[in-house]
Design a protein around this motif. Structure first.
Motif, PDB file in Angstrom:
ATOM      1  N   ASP A   1      41.865  -9.561  38.448  1.00  0.00           N
ATOM      2  CA  ASP A   1      42.804  -9.936  37.918  1.00  0.00           C
ATOM      3  C   ASP A   1      43.851 -10.243  39.127  1.00  0.00           C
ATOM      4  O   ASP A   1      44.668 -11.330  39.272  1.00  0.00           O
ATOM      5  CB  ASP A   1      43.358  -8.943  36.871  1.00  0.00           C
ATOM      6  CG  ASP A   1      42.868  -8.880  35.661  1.00  0.00           C
ATOM      7  OD1 ASP A   1      41.924  -9.969  35.479  1.00  0.00           O
ATOM      8  OD2 ASP A   1      42.683  -7.946  34.930  1.00  0.00           O
ATOM      9  N   ALA A   2      43.987  -9.119  39.949  1.00  0.00           N
ATOM     10  CA  ALA A   2      44.970  -9.383  41.197  1.00  0.00           C
ATOM     11  C   ALA A   2      44.718 -10.522  42.023  1.00  0.00           C
ATOM     12  O   ALA A   2      45.560 -11.309  42.374  1.00  0.00           O
ATOM     13  CB  ALA A   2      45.036  -7.955  41.869  1.00  0.00           C
ATOM     14  N   ALA A   3      43.251 -10.799  42.215  1.00  0.00           N
ATOM     15  CA  ALA A   3      42.848 -11.951  43.137  1.00  0.00           C
ATOM     16  C   ALA A   3      43.038 -13.170  42.468  1.00  0.00           C
ATOM     17  O   ALA A   3      43.067 -14.174  43.035  1.00  0.00           O
ATOM     18  CB  ALA A   3      41.686 -11.618  43.929  1.00  0.00           C
TER      19      ALA A   3
ATOM     20  N   VAL B   1      45.940  -4.830  30.443  1.00  0.00           N
ATOM     21  CA  VAL B   1      45.468  -6.257  29.818  1.00  0.00           C
ATOM     22  C   VAL B   1      46.789  -7.272  29.412  1.00  0.00           C
ATOM     23  O   VAL B   1      47.784  -6.497  28.616  1.00  0.00           O
ATOM     24  CB  VAL B   1      44.721  -6.119  28.496  1.00  0.00           C
ATOM     25  CG1 VAL B   1      44.562  -7.266  27.561  1.00  0.00           C
ATOM     26  CG2 VAL B   1      43.316  -5.723  28.714  1.00  0.00           C
ATOM     27  N   THR B   2      46.872  -8.397  29.587  1.00  0.00           N
ATOM     28  CA  THR B   2      48.197  -9.277  29.206  1.00  0.00           C
ATOM     29  C   THR B   2      47.481 -10.458  28.552  1.00  0.00           C
ATOM     30  O   THR B   2      45.973 -10.698  28.768  1.00  0.00           O
ATOM     31  CB  THR B   2      48.711  -9.612  30.221  1.00  0.00           C
ATOM     32  OG1 THR B   2      48.297 -10.457  31.399  1.00  0.00           O
ATOM     33  CG2 THR B   2      49.724  -8.389  31.052  1.00  0.00           C
TER      34      THR B   2
ATOM     35  N   LEU C   1      39.687 -13.902  31.683  1.00  0.00           N
ATOM     36  CA  LEU C   1      38.505 -13.243  31.501  1.00  0.00           C
ATOM     37  C   LEU C   1      37.653 -14.268  30.434  1.00  0.00           C
ATOM     38  O   LEU C   1      36.450 -14.525  30.756  1.00  0.00           O
ATOM     39  CB  LEU C   1      38.788 -12.047  30.782  1.00  0.00           C
ATOM     40  CG  LEU C   1      37.356 -11.252  30.461  1.00  0.00           C
ATOM     41  CD1 LEU C   1      36.624 -10.717  31.629  1.00  0.00           C
ATOM     42  CD2 LEU C   1      37.743  -9.976  29.529  1.00  0.00           C
ATOM     43  N   TYR C   2      38.426 -14.823  29.492  1.00  0.00           N
ATOM     44  CA  TYR C   2      37.710 -15.931  28.741  1.00  0.00           C
ATOM     45  C   TYR C   2      37.275 -16.883  29.365  1.00  0.00           C
ATOM     46  O   TYR C   2      35.859 -17.302  29.251  1.00  0.00           O
ATOM     47  CB  TYR C   2      38.740 -16.403  27.669  1.00  0.00           C
ATOM     48  CG  TYR C   2      38.141 -17.443  26.817  1.00  0.00           C
ATOM     49  CD1 TYR C   2      37.279 -17.230  25.922  1.00  0.00           C
ATOM     50  CD2 TYR C   2      38.345 -18.806  27.194  1.00  0.00           C
ATOM     51  CE1 TYR C   2      36.401 -18.356  25.221  1.00  0.00           C
ATOM     52  CE2 TYR C   2      37.627 -19.744  26.425  1.00  0.00           C
ATOM     53  CZ  TYR C   2      36.728 -19.517  25.234  1.00  0.00           C
ATOM     54  OH  TYR C   2      36.476 -20.347  24.690  1.00  0.00           O
TER      55      TYR C   2
ATOM     56  N   ARG D   1      40.263  -4.415  22.162  1.00  0.00           N
ATOM     57  CA  ARG D   1      40.782  -4.860  23.616  1.00  0.00           C
ATOM     58  C   ARG D   1      40.874  -6.537  23.862  1.00  0.00           C
ATOM     59  O   ARG D   1      41.697  -6.634  24.391  1.00  0.00           O
ATOM     60  CB  ARG D   1      40.316  -3.966  24.673  1.00  0.00           C
ATOM     61  CG  ARG D   1      41.263  -3.724  25.968  1.00  0.00           C
ATOM     62  CD  ARG D   1      40.586  -2.764  26.895  1.00  0.00           C
ATOM     63  NE  ARG D   1      41.111  -2.783  28.048  1.00  0.00           N
ATOM     64  CZ  ARG D   1      42.133  -2.391  28.552  1.00  0.00           C
ATOM     65  NH1 ARG D   1      42.817  -1.513  27.688  1.00  0.00           N
ATOM     66  NH2 ARG D   1      42.619  -2.439  29.735  1.00  0.00           N
ATOM     67  N   TYR D   2      39.727  -6.968  23.598  1.00  0.00           N
ATOM     68  CA  TYR D   2      39.525  -8.293  24.162  1.00  0.00           C
ATOM     69  C   TYR D   2      39.446  -9.269  23.174  1.00  0.00           C
ATOM     70  O   TYR D   2      39.367 -10.495  23.209  1.00  0.00           O
ATOM     71  CB  TYR D   2      38.459  -8.253  25.128  1.00  0.00           C
ATOM     72  CG  TYR D   2      38.505  -7.245  26.381  1.00  0.00           C
ATOM     73  CD1 TYR D   2      39.485  -7.588  27.312  1.00  0.00           C
ATOM     74  CD2 TYR D   2      37.760  -6.280  26.450  1.00  0.00           C
ATOM     75  CE1 TYR D   2      39.329  -6.776  28.318  1.00  0.00           C
ATOM     76  CE2 TYR D   2      37.960  -5.567  27.554  1.00  0.00           C
ATOM     77  CZ  TYR D   2      38.724  -5.811  28.457  1.00  0.00           C
ATOM     78  OH  TYR D   2      39.012  -4.789  29.640  1.00  0.00           O
TER      79      TYR D   2
END
Ligand code: ATP
Ligand code: MG
Length: 276
Positions: free
Chosen positions: A162-164, A195-196, A203-204, A247-248
């Motif tokens: 996520d950071a990258a 998660v935001t 991710l999707y 969560r997702y």
């Protein structure tokens, strides 16, 4: 004109003998893509075919020589990719091998046999320190050793990915491209990241691209799950622990479990205090 199926960038369509993208362009164009070594091989082949021994240029041989050179380069690039993944926090997992998995970590041979199965996703769940990451990297090491052309394997801790991917990160577009297009992606510790809406969208995009192209994915998670990924667990007097779908959401979870092999790693924790 023959078209080759090579790509030295490390991209490809899996390990099963497929050699990568099919370039429909001219031989010169794809040899250019192969970089200096590929070009040199091509020129060598052409020069040889113009010598007295051949009245006609043997174009197929030239192409074959260039193809072999490019394939060797591709194999080397993939090995380097995987070496990079095995540095830093994952250095200890270089020794992970499917032969080292305990029966708790490899129930029914579903982890050690996954690469050769038709399953697209390997979902490894379980409590902390049961060897989920070890199992995932055992598969990664197996894939990176496929001969003659190793799979292009990329591993990310979910939070680090996520950071990258943040627009402010250097090469964030490349990170997305590689996570979506590599032969095998290991997504470690899914569920531990924050998660935001934005991270869900990233991710999707990755999961959807991989499912659509039937690319391999290994996920490790501490989240509770059942075969449909729907179960939640209620901690005593505590809040419901969200599961995958909690969560997702369904959109991502359905794609994650599609054609997936689900393994729940049990057994004792591998992390213990030093006996005193
Ligand atoms: N089969 C094995 N052989 C040797 N070492 C192992 C094996 N399985 C796990 N380990 C070691 O045990 C430790 C915990 O394993 P690992 O990191 O894979 O657990 P985990 O389930 O991913 O934990 P977490 O939930 O905290 O991420 C690691 O140091 C790992 O190297
Ligand atoms: Mg882990």
């Amino acid at each position: 004109m023959s078209s080759l199926t090579l790509d030295v960038s490390g991209r490809g369509r899996g390990s099963s003998g497929a050699l990568g993208h099919r370039f429909g362009d001219s031989a010169r164009a794809w040899v250019d893509r192969a970089g200096a070594e590929g070009r040199a091989a091509y020129e060598r082949g052409l020069a040889r075919s113009r010598t007295a021994e051949g009245l006609f240029p043997s174009r197929e041989d030239d192409l074959r020589e260039a193809q072999e050179t490019v394939r060797a380069l591709q194999a080397r690039n993939r090995a380097r990719w995987w070496e990079r993944c095995l540095s830093g926090v994952y250095a200890d997992y270089a020794a992970a091998a499917v032969e080292t998995l305990t029966p708790d970590q490899d129930p029914g041979g579903r982890v050690s046999g996954w690469l050769e199965s038709g399953s697209r996703t390997l979902l490894i769940a379980g409590e902390n320190s049961r060897g989920k990451t070890w199992s995932a990297f055992a598969v990664g090491n197996q894939a990176a050793a496929v001969a003659p052309l190793p799979m292009w394997v990329v591993a990310w801790n979910s939070a680090d990915l996520d950071a990258a991917l943040r627009p402010s990160s250097p090469n964030c577009d490349k990170v997305m491209e590689h996570a979506s297009e590599c032969d095998l992606l290991i997504l470690d510790d899914l569920g531990a990241e924050k998660v935001t809406e934005w991270t869900l969208e990233q991710l999707y995009r990755i999961v959807d691209a991989r499912v659509r192209n039937r690319r391999r994915l290994v996920v490790t998670t501490n989240l509770p799950y059942d075969e449909r990924g729907f179960s939640g667990s209620t901690a005593p007097a505590g809040p419901v622990t969200p599961n995958l779908v909690g969560r997702y959401g369904h959109r991502i979870t359905e794609r994650l479990i599609h054609e997936a092999t689900m393994v729940r790693v049990t057994g004792p924790s591998w992390r213990r205090p030093v006996p005193f």
